[in-house]
Design a protein around this motif. Sequence first.
Motif, PDB file in Angstrom:
ATOM      1  N   MET A   1      13.401 -28.327  22.858  1.00  0.00           N
ATOM      2  CA  MET A   1      13.443 -27.583  21.624  1.00  0.00           C
ATOM      3  C   MET A   1      12.036 -27.480  21.034  1.00  0.00           C
ATOM      4  SD  MET A   1      16.784 -28.867  19.552  1.00  0.00           S
ATOM      5  CE  MET A   1      17.805 -29.955  20.503  1.00  0.00           C
TER       6      MET A   1
ATOM      7  N   HIS B   1      25.625 -20.336  17.562  1.00  0.00           N
ATOM      8  CA  HIS B   1      24.642 -21.022  18.404  1.00  0.00           C
ATOM      9  C   HIS B   1      23.691 -21.851  17.540  1.00  0.00           C
ATOM     10  CE1 HIS B   1      21.987 -21.874  21.745  1.00  0.00           C
ATOM     11  NE2 HIS B   1      20.965 -21.380  21.055  1.00  0.00           N
ATOM     12  N   CYS B   2      23.279 -21.307  16.392  1.00  0.00           N
ATOM     13  CA  CYS B   2      22.385 -22.039  15.484  1.00  0.00           C
ATOM     14  C   CYS B   2      23.081 -23.276  14.911  1.00  0.00           C
ATOM     15  CB  CYS B   2      21.907 -21.130  14.361  1.00  0.00           C
ATOM     16  SG  CYS B   2      20.790 -19.835  14.925  1.00  0.00           S
TER      17      CYS B   2
ATOM     18  N   GLU C   1      25.383 -24.943  16.402  1.00  0.00           N
ATOM     19  CA  GLU C   1      25.470 -25.902  17.514  1.00  0.00           C
ATOM     20  C   GLU C   1      24.136 -26.623  17.712  1.00  0.00           C
ATOM     21  OE1 GLU C   1      26.985 -28.340  20.160  1.00  0.00           O
ATOM     22  OE2 GLU C   1      28.177 -26.935  18.956  1.00  0.00           O
ATOM     23  N   ILE C   2      23.024 -25.927  17.558  1.00  0.00           N
ATOM     24  CA  ILE C   2      21.704 -26.569  17.675  1.00  0.00           C
ATOM     25  C   ILE C   2      21.560 -27.653  16.610  1.00  0.00           C
ATOM     26  CG2 ILE C   2      19.218 -26.188  17.356  1.00  0.00           C
ATOM     27  CD1 ILE C   2      19.625 -23.468  18.777  1.00  0.00           C
ATOM     28  N   SER C   3      21.985 -27.369  15.375  1.00  0.00           N
ATOM     29  CA  SER C   3      21.923 -28.370  14.306  1.00  0.00           C
ATOM     30  C   SER C   3      22.793 -29.584  14.652  1.00  0.00           C
ATOM     31  CB  SER C   3      22.368 -27.768  12.972  1.00  0.00           C
ATOM     32  OG  SER C   3      21.454 -26.805  12.522  1.00  0.00           O
TER      33      SER C   3
ATOM     34  N   ASP D   1      23.466 -23.352   8.545  1.00  0.00           N
ATOM     35  CA  ASP D   1      22.854 -22.169   9.132  1.00  0.00           C
ATOM     36  C   ASP D   1      23.901 -21.075   9.028  1.00  0.00           C
ATOM     37  OD1 ASP D   1      21.105 -20.419  10.645  1.00  0.00           O
ATOM     38  OD2 ASP D   1      20.181 -22.240  11.440  1.00  0.00           O
TER      39      ASP D   1
ATOM     40  N   GLN E   1      23.611 -30.616  17.650  1.00  0.00           N
ATOM     41  CA  GLN E   1      22.941 -31.344  18.725  1.00  0.00           C
ATOM     42  C   GLN E   1      21.802 -32.199  18.183  1.00  0.00           C
ATOM     43  OE1 GLN E   1      21.721 -28.496  21.695  1.00  0.00           O
ATOM     44  NE2 GLN E   1      23.829 -27.942  22.209  1.00  0.00           N
ATOM     45  N   SER E   2      21.049 -31.672  17.222  1.00  0.00           N
ATOM     46  CA  SER E   2      19.959 -32.445  16.615  1.00  0.00           C
ATOM     47  C   SER E   2      20.502 -33.700  15.942  1.00  0.00           C
ATOM     48  CB  SER E   2      19.200 -31.595  15.592  1.00  0.00           C
ATOM     49  OG  SER E   2      18.452 -30.600  16.236  1.00  0.00           O
TER      50      SER E   2
ATOM     51  N   GLY F   1      18.607 -24.561  11.765  1.00  0.00           N
ATOM     52  CA  GLY F   1      18.179 -24.500  13.166  1.00  0.00           C
ATOM     53  C   GLY F   1      18.065 -25.884  13.767  1.00  0.00           C
ATOM     54  N   VAL F   2      16.891 -26.249  14.268  1.00  0.00           N
ATOM     55  CA  VAL F   2      16.666 -27.561  14.880  1.00  0.00           C
ATOM     56  C   VAL F   2      16.793 -28.700  13.857  1.00  0.00           C
ATOM     57  CG1 VAL F   2      14.970 -28.968  16.137  1.00  0.00           C
ATOM     58  CG2 VAL F   2      15.245 -26.567  16.703  1.00  0.00           C
TER      59      VAL F   2
END
Length: 191
Positions: A1, A57-58, A60-62, A51, A64-65, A32-33
């Motif tokens: 990332m 998708h955004c 999901e990125i959050s 987000d 995952q972080s 986001g991240v």
Amino acid sequence: MYIWPCAVVLAQYLWFHRRSLPGKAVLEIGAGVSLPGILAAKCGAEVTLSDSSELPHCLEISKQSCQLNNLPQVPVIGVTWGHISPDLLALPPQDLILASDVFFEPEDFEDILTTVYFLMQKNPKVQLWSTYQVRSADWSLEALLYKWDMKCVHIPLESFDADKEEIADSALPGRHTVEMLVISFARDSVL
């Protein structure tokens, strides 16, 4: 990332103010991240990451972080700027709103400030801490801030040990002028 320079600068500002974060209700918009929100959570803030609900998708990125940083308790919600959603309505009053490089497209500026205004109605002392990359001298928030009864204070990066030259030397093409702002209701004072 990849972590954008604006997120790094906002994280540096949070770190500089880390002693004031424990127990604060903090919402990161356009997360986001989620570097700033993750750092705030690690410093003891009660963080919610958000987000666009239109960009799963955004979200999901959050999520995952949060998992990668051992913060599974941090909620990630969909908040689309300018829309009053059940998730936005359910948010308790916030003490701090974080926004890293959300002032990207001028057509989104008013939707962002509308959402922030809604949150300020729940807690008039809330502040928006925002970093953005200067992309055009023609883009301005001034008229919108006036319209929504908000004020903005520019925070010099060197006042919290952010290195402008290091940011300008990032891996992104071109030079990067990153600015830090604190936005609040016009009638309230800044930290």
